[in-house]
Design a protein around this motif. Structure first.
Motif, short mmCIF file in Angstrom:
data_model
loop_
_atom_site.label_atom_id
_atom_site.label_comp_id
_atom_site.label_asym_id
_atom_site.label_seq_id
_atom_site.Cartn_x
_atom_site.Cartn_y
_atom_site.Cartn_z
N THR A 1 0.83 -1.21 0.00
CA THR A 1 0.00 0.00 0.00
C THR A 1 0.86 1.26 0.00
O THR A 1 0.61 2.22 -0.75
CB THR A 1 -0.92 0.00 1.24
OG1 THR A 1 -1.77 -1.14 1.18
CG2 THR A 1 -1.77 1.26 1.28
N LEU A 2 1.90 1.26 0.83
CA LEU A 2 2.79 2.42 0.89
C LEU A 2 3.52 2.62 -0.43
O LEU A 2 3.66 3.75 -0.91
CB LEU A 2 3.78 2.23 2.03
CG LEU A 2 4.80 3.36 2.23
CD1 LEU A 2 4.10 4.68 2.51
CD2 LEU A 2 5.76 3.01 3.36
N GLU B 1 -3.42 0.74 -7.28
CA GLU B 1 -2.13 0.83 -6.59
C GLU B 1 -2.28 0.72 -5.07
O GLU B 1 -1.45 0.11 -4.41
CB GLU B 1 -1.44 2.15 -6.96
CG GLU B 1 -1.01 2.27 -8.41
CD GLU B 1 0.11 1.30 -8.74
OE1 GLU B 1 0.80 0.83 -7.82
OE2 GLU B 1 0.28 1.00 -9.94
N VAL B 2 -3.30 1.33 -4.53
CA VAL B 2 -3.42 1.40 -3.07
C VAL B 2 -4.13 0.18 -2.50
O VAL B 2 -3.75 -0.33 -1.44
CB VAL B 2 -4.14 2.70 -2.66
CG1 VAL B 2 -4.34 2.74 -1.15
CG2 VAL B 2 -3.36 3.91 -3.13
N GLN C 1 1.17 4.17 -2.92
CA GLN C 1 0.95 5.60 -2.67
C GLN C 1 2.12 6.44 -3.15
O GLN C 1 1.94 7.55 -3.66
CB GLN C 1 0.71 5.83 -1.17
CG GLN C 1 -0.61 5.29 -0.67
CD GLN C 1 -0.77 5.42 0.83
OE1 GLN C 1 0.21 5.71 1.53
NE2 GLN C 1 -1.97 5.19 1.33
N GLN D 1 -5.55 4.87 -8.57
CA GLN D 1 -5.45 4.91 -7.12
C GLN D 1 -6.00 3.63 -6.49
O GLN D 1 -5.40 3.05 -5.56
CB GLN D 1 -6.19 6.13 -6.58
CG GLN D 1 -5.57 7.45 -6.97
CD GLN D 1 -6.36 8.63 -6.43
OE1 GLN D 1 -7.25 8.47 -5.61
NE2 GLN D 1 -6.06 9.83 -6.93
N LEU E 1 2.03 6.93 -6.98
CA LEU E 1 0.96 7.74 -7.55
C LEU E 1 1.39 9.20 -7.68
O LEU E 1 2.11 9.73 -6.83
CB LEU E 1 -0.29 7.66 -6.69
CG LEU E 1 -1.05 6.31 -6.70
CD1 LEU E 1 -2.18 6.35 -5.70
CD2 LEU E 1 -1.58 6.02 -8.10
#
Length: 203
Positions: A99-100, A118-119, A103, A115, A106
């Protein structure tokens, strides 16, 4: 005449005493034989029980150690199957890392679909992948435990609890694999989609 009668009576008494002593000796001999037979039967039963235990254990210390190893492997397989189904600390950490990373990748101009992918999507798929790996390990270990007796010569039966735990581990592992595959390919719940943006009004 009286002397003859007394002599006969004495002889009869002596014969009766001798018969009683003979009966008593025979009774004692019979009791001793019974005790010996009971002891022999007990010894034979104990020997048969020891032979059965030795046969179940494989008849050697190495076979006994192999039985202990099979039991430990069955327990490990069950633990891996449970972890693969319920999730792991490793999967959580890798999911948060993904997740990091998403972020950071992006840009401010990224679309809503990017978003979400990717997240969230990568994070979910990472968790599913880790759980699937643990479930697969549980399946392999459980199957090896169940197949182990067939590769020994002669074939030695396993303890009932070892087979039960191994079969339970295989069942939980299969369920964990199904859940992991469905989660990875979004079969149970599709990823949320971004709403379509309305075109700007023309002037």
């Amino acid at each position: 005449m009286n002397a003859t009668t007394k002599t006969d009576t004495t002889d009869d008494s002596a014969a009766k005493v001798q018969d009683a002593e003979a009966d008593e000796a025979a009774a004692e001999a019979t009791a001793e034989d019974t005790d010996i037979d009971a002891d022999d039967a007990t010894a034979e039963a104990a020997a048969e029980e020891e032979a059965e235990e030795a046969e179940l254990a494989g008849g050697s210390p190495a076979a006994a150690r192999s039985g202990i190893g099979a039991g430990a492997a069955a327990v490990v397989a069950a633990a891996l199957g449970f972890v693969g189904l319920s999730g792991t600390w490793m999967g959580k950490v890798l999911s948060e890392r993904e997740t990091l990373t998403g972020q950071l990748k992006l840009s401010q101009s990224a679309s809503a679909s990017q978003q979400i992918h990717e997240v969230y999507a990568d994070s979910w798929h990472t968790t599913a992948l880790v759980n699937g790996v643990f479930a697969l390990l549980a399946l392999v270990v459980g199957a090896l435990v169940l197949a182990r007796p067939f590769f020994s010569s002669p074939v030695r039966p396993q303890a009932v609890w070892v087979r039960a735990v191994a079969w339970g581990a295989v069942g939980v592992a299969v369920i964990g694999l199904i859940v992991a595959v469905g989660m990875y390919f979004d079969l149970f719940a599709a990823l949320p989609t971004a709403p379509a943006t309305a075109p700007a009004p023309t002037q």
